[in-house]
Scaffold this motif. Sequence first.
Motif: not given
Length: 110
Positions: A10-20, A50-55
């Motif tokens: 999900g959003m909280g990790g490396m799929r998006t920028a959540g980890d950063l 930052l929340a768009d997993p594709v981008v």
Amino acid sequence: MASAHNTASGMGGMRTAGDLVARMQMSRGMKIKEAKEYVANKLKAPVSDLADPVVMNEMRDDLDIGMVSTSLFPGSAKGIEAKLRIAELLDIEINCVNKFRDKIGRALRA
């Protein structure tokens, strides 16, 4: 299994920028809005990306800063290599990166 893990992370990790964003909150005590703006500025992207997993998947691949499904992307940065790139990109200190640099420095001096 990789697809299930990718979906579950999900959003909280490396799929998006959540980890950063989380790194900036923890390392510099930033509030979430400030951390998102900082990361977006460093990535040269709008905050909405930052929340768009594709981008973000494309951006993480281009910047080689680690991805969830590294098995799907042979040659992509993993572990300390990804953390080193993240430390440089965000201009932050990461303890394990510093220890790795010290160890390499000692080995080169020997």
